[in-house]
Design a protein around this motif. Structure first.
Motif, PDB file in Angstrom:
ATOM      1  N   MET A  51       0.849  -1.171   0.000  1.00 56.35           N
ATOM      2  CA  MET A  51       0.000   0.000   0.000  1.00 56.35           C
ATOM      3  C   MET A  51       0.895   1.236   0.000  1.00 56.35           C
ATOM      4  O   MET A  51       1.875   1.299   0.740  1.00 56.35           O
ATOM      5  N   THR A  52       0.536   2.193  -0.838  1.00 56.84           N
ATOM      6  CA  THR A  52       1.266   3.456  -0.923  1.00 56.84           C
ATOM      7  C   THR A  52       0.459   4.558  -0.267  1.00 56.84           C
ATOM      8  O   THR A  52      -0.721   4.736  -0.564  1.00 56.84           O
ATOM      9  N   ASN A  53       1.101   5.283   0.631  1.00 59.63           N
ATOM     10  CA  ASN A  53       0.471   6.445   1.250  1.00 59.63           C
ATOM     11  C   ASN A  53       0.749   7.663   0.373  1.00 59.63           C
ATOM     12  O   ASN A  53       1.893   8.039   0.178  1.00 59.63           O
ATOM     13  N   ILE A  54      -0.310   8.232  -0.161  1.00 57.19           N
ATOM     14  CA  ILE A  54      -0.206   9.491  -0.891  1.00 57.19           C
ATOM     15  C   ILE A  54      -0.542  10.593   0.105  1.00 57.19           C
ATOM     16  O   ILE A  54      -1.665  10.673   0.592  1.00 57.19           O
ATOM     17  N   ILE A  55       0.454  11.395   0.449  1.00 56.04           N
ATOM     18  CA  ILE A  55       0.249  12.490   1.388  1.00 56.04           C
ATOM     19  C   ILE A  55       0.051  13.774   0.585  1.00 56.04           C
ATOM     20  O   ILE A  55       0.941  14.201  -0.149  1.00 56.04           O
ATOM     21  N   LEU A  56      -1.109  14.370   0.734  1.00 53.72           N
ATOM     22  CA  LEU A  56      -1.425  15.628   0.053  1.00 53.72           C
ATOM     23  C   LEU A  56      -0.948  16.780   0.933  1.00 53.72           C
ATOM     24  O   LEU A  56      -1.442  16.962   2.048  1.00 53.72           O
ATOM     25  N   SER A  57       0.016  17.523   0.450  1.00 56.95           N
ATOM     26  CA  SER A  57       0.590  18.569   1.297  1.00 56.95           C
ATOM     27  C   SER A  57       0.677  19.922   0.615  1.00 56.95           C
ATOM     28  O   SER A  57       1.502  20.754   0.981  1.00 56.95           O
ATOM     29  N   LEU A 110      -1.713   7.883 -11.289  1.00 54.87           N
ATOM     30  CA  LEU A 110      -1.178   7.566 -12.614  1.00 54.87           C
ATOM     31  C   LEU A 110       0.316   7.243 -12.569  1.00 54.87           C
ATOM     32  O   LEU A 110       0.835   6.600 -13.475  1.00 54.87           O
ATOM     33  N   SER A 111       0.992   7.664 -11.496  1.00 49.50           N
ATOM     34  CA  SER A 111       2.428   7.389 -11.386  1.00 49.50           C
ATOM     35  C   SER A 111       2.713   6.052 -10.699  1.00 49.50           C
ATOM     36  O   SER A 111       3.870   5.671 -10.553  1.00 49.50           O
ATOM     37  N   LEU A 112       1.653   5.342 -10.269  1.00 46.16           N
ATOM     38  CA  LEU A 112       1.806   4.073  -9.565  1.00 46.16           C
ATOM     39  C   LEU A 112       1.357   2.910 -10.433  1.00 46.16           C
ATOM     40  O   LEU A 112       0.681   3.093 -11.441  1.00 46.16           O
ATOM     41  N   LYS A 113       1.703   1.702 -10.004  1.00 48.84           N
ATOM     42  CA  LYS A 113       1.228   0.504 -10.699  1.00 48.84           C
ATOM     43  C   LYS A 113      -0.289   0.427 -10.572  1.00 48.84           C
ATOM     44  O   LYS A 113      -0.856   0.792  -9.539  1.00 48.84           O
ATOM     45  N   VAL A 114      -0.931  -0.084 -11.581  1.00 54.06           N
ATOM     46  CA  VAL A 114      -2.395  -0.146 -11.633  1.00 54.06           C
ATOM     47  C   VAL A 114      -2.970  -0.912 -10.452  1.00 54.06           C
ATOM     48  O   VAL A 114      -4.000  -0.533  -9.888  1.00 54.06           O
ATOM     49  N   GLU A 115      -2.312  -1.973 -10.028  1.00 50.44           N
ATOM     50  CA  GLU A 115      -2.842  -2.816  -8.958  1.00 50.44           C
ATOM     51  C   GLU A 115      -2.512  -2.298  -7.549  1.00 50.44           C
ATOM     52  O   GLU A 115      -2.945  -2.882  -6.553  1.00 50.44           O
ATOM     53  N   GLU A 116      -1.775  -1.208  -7.455  1.00 49.38           N
ATOM     54  CA  GLU A 116      -1.361  -0.684  -6.147  1.00 49.38           C
ATOM     55  C   GLU A 116      -2.560  -0.178  -5.344  1.00 49.38           C
ATOM     56  O   GLU A 116      -3.435   0.510  -5.856  1.00 49.38           O
ATOM     57  N   ILE A 117      -2.603  -0.538  -4.082  1.00 46.48           N
ATOM     58  CA  ILE A 117      -3.597   0.021  -3.163  1.00 46.48           C
ATOM     59  C   ILE A 117      -3.047   1.357  -2.684  1.00 46.48           C
ATOM     60  O   ILE A 117      -1.893   1.445  -2.256  1.00 46.48           O
ATOM     61  N   VAL A 118      -3.860   2.386  -2.785  1.00 49.76           N
ATOM     62  CA  VAL A 118      -3.421   3.717  -2.366  1.00 49.76           C
ATOM     63  C   VAL A 118      -4.213   4.146  -1.130  1.00 49.76           C
ATOM     64  O   VAL A 118      -5.401   3.877  -0.996  1.00 49.76           O
ATOM     65  N   PHE A 119      -3.519   4.802  -0.248  1.00 47.24           N
ATOM     66  CA  PHE A 119      -4.088   5.339   0.976  1.00 47.24           C
ATOM     67  C   PHE A 119      -3.814   6.834   0.955  1.00 47.24           C
ATOM     68  O   PHE A 119      -2.684   7.268   1.159  1.00 47.24           O
ATOM     69  N   SER A 122      -8.430   1.194  12.055  1.00 50.68           N
ATOM     70  CA  SER A 122      -9.286   1.570  10.919  1.00 50.68           C
ATOM     71  C   SER A 122      -8.540   1.446   9.596  1.00 50.68           C
ATOM     72  O   SER A 122      -9.094   0.971   8.600  1.00 50.68           O
ATOM     73  N   VAL A 123      -7.282   1.868   9.577  1.00 50.54           N
ATOM     74  CA  VAL A 123      -6.483   1.777   8.347  1.00 50.54           C
ATOM     75  C   VAL A 123      -6.240   0.313   7.976  1.00 50.54           C
ATOM     76  O   VAL A 123      -6.346  -0.062   6.803  1.00 50.54           O
ATOM     77  N   LEU A 124      -5.931  -0.511   8.947  1.00 51.89           N
ATOM     78  CA  LEU A 124      -5.704  -1.929   8.660  1.00 51.89           C
ATOM     79  C   LEU A 124      -6.975  -2.594   8.132  1.00 51.89           C
ATOM     80  O   LEU A 124      -6.918  -3.406   7.207  1.00 51.89           O
ATOM     81  N   ARG A 125      -8.123  -2.231   8.696  1.00 49.42           N
ATOM     82  CA  ARG A 125      -9.396  -2.758   8.185  1.00 49.42           C
ATOM     83  C   ARG A 125      -9.650  -2.245   6.767  1.00 49.42           C
ATOM     84  O   ARG A 125     -10.093  -2.996   5.895  1.00 49.42           O
ATOM     85  N   ALA A 126      -9.359  -0.987   6.530  1.00 46.09           N
ATOM     86  CA  ALA A 126      -9.537  -0.417   5.195  1.00 46.09           C
ATOM     87  C   ALA A 126      -8.664  -1.136   4.172  1.00 46.09           C
ATOM     88  O   ALA A 126      -9.103  -1.400   3.048  1.00 46.09           O
ATOM     89  N   ARG A 127      -7.442  -1.473   4.560  1.00 45.83           N
ATOM     90  CA  ARG A 127      -6.550  -2.193   3.642  1.00 45.83           C
ATOM     91  C   ARG A 127      -7.137  -3.564   3.295  1.00 45.83           C
ATOM     92  O   ARG A 127      -7.094  -3.987   2.144  1.00 45.83           O
ATOM     93  N   GLU A 128      -7.691  -4.253   4.292  1.00 47.21           N
ATOM     94  CA  GLU A 128      -8.338  -5.553   4.029  1.00 47.21           C
ATOM     95  C   GLU A 128      -9.469  -5.393   3.012  1.00 47.21           C
ATOM     96  O   GLU A 128      -9.591  -6.184   2.068  1.00 47.21           O
ATOM     97  N   ALA A 187      -9.890  -2.947   0.831  1.00 54.30           N
ATOM     98  CA  ALA A 187      -9.340  -2.540  -0.467  1.00 54.30           C
ATOM     99  C   ALA A 187      -8.779  -3.737  -1.221  1.00 54.30           C
ATOM    100  O   ALA A 187      -8.925  -3.841  -2.446  1.00 54.30           O
ATOM    101  N   LYS A 188      -8.152  -4.655  -0.506  1.00 51.95           N
ATOM    102  CA  LYS A 188      -7.624  -5.867  -1.152  1.00 51.95           C
ATOM    103  C   LYS A 188      -8.739  -6.713  -1.746  1.00 51.95           C
ATOM    104  O   LYS A 188      -8.519  -7.473  -2.679  1.00 51.95           O
ATOM    105  N   GLN A 189      -9.951  -6.572  -1.208  1.00 51.97           N
ATOM    106  CA  GLN A 189     -11.117  -7.287  -1.729  1.00 51.97           C
ATOM    107  C   GLN A 189     -11.796  -6.516  -2.866  1.00 51.97           C
ATOM    108  O   GLN A 189     -12.808  -6.956  -3.395  1.00 51.97           O
ATOM    109  N   GLY A 190     -11.226  -5.363  -3.236  1.00 49.72           N
ATOM    110  CA  GLY A 190     -11.765  -4.593  -4.355  1.00 49.72           C
ATOM    111  C   GLY A 190     -12.694  -3.456  -3.973  1.00 49.72           C
ATOM    112  O   GLY A 190     -13.261  -2.801  -4.850  1.00 49.72           O
ATOM    113  N   PHE A 191     -12.843  -3.192  -2.698  1.00 49.18           N
ATOM    114  CA  PHE A 191     -13.721  -2.114  -2.262  1.00 49.18           C
ATOM    115  C   PHE A 191     -12.998  -0.769  -2.279  1.00 49.18           C
ATOM    116  O   PHE A 191     -11.793  -0.701  -2.045  1.00 49.18           O
ATOM    117  N   LEU A 192     -13.749   0.274  -2.523  1.00 52.98           N
ATOM    118  CA  LEU A 192     -13.280   1.648  -2.374  1.00 52.98           C
ATOM    119  C   LEU A 192     -13.659   2.056  -0.955  1.00 52.98           C
ATOM    120  O   LEU A 192     -14.810   1.901  -0.543  1.00 52.98           O
TER     121      LEU A 192
END
Length: 158
Positions: free
Chosen positions: A1-7, A94-103, A120-126, A128-133
């Protein structure tokens, strides 16, 4: 999972502490740590990589604070002109692999209950791995037209 930090951000909402050249996310208000630094520290143990989206003027602020934390391998996407949240997220994805989970996280939030946050983040990752937004929200304490609202039932957004 990649953390995209908006700053990005111009720093106008916390004036006079926050200014264009030193917006609130980079002001060291908490034991010589900024909200940006706290965001990285909170999320980096939960993610394999970090991508910071910032504007060109704030790049060195972000870089200096990451170096102070000993952060390594953080990538940057620099916007020449701010275009708001959705375009920044789209360009980062667009700069990441298509299959990458982004946070995607903002860099200017103060989160006090880090245990609940981590769970909450760990549950969200689970999910997301199942295809949920997945989206996060808090229960509002008052009506405010400046915010959007998410109607939910448990983990389902209505």
């Amino acid at each position: 999972m990649t953390n995209i930090i908006l700053s990005g951000g111009s720093g106008t909402r916390l004036w006079p502490i926050s200014r264009t050249l030193m917006p609130k996310q980079f002001v060291r208000l908490f034991d010589d740590r900024s909200l940006f630094m706290m965001s990285y520290e909170r999320n980096s143990p939960l993610c394999e990589s970090t991508l910071v989206v910032s504007n060109e003027q704030q790049y060195f602020l972000a870089l200096d604070q990451l170096e102070a934390l000993g952060a390594r391998g953080v990538k940057f996407l620099l916007e020449p002109v701010g275009r708001n949240t959705a375009p920044a997220i789209a360009l980062a994805c667009l700069s990441l692999k298509v299959e990458e989970i982004v946070f995607v996280t903002p860099s200017d939030h103060l989160i006090r209950n880090e245990t609940a946050y981590k769970n909450s983040v760990l549950r969200a990752r689970e999910l997301a791995k199942q295809g949920f937004l997945v989206t996060f929200g808090i229960k509002p304490t008052e009506a405010n037209t400046g915010y959007g609202y998410i109607e939910a039932s448990g983990e389902d957004v209505l």
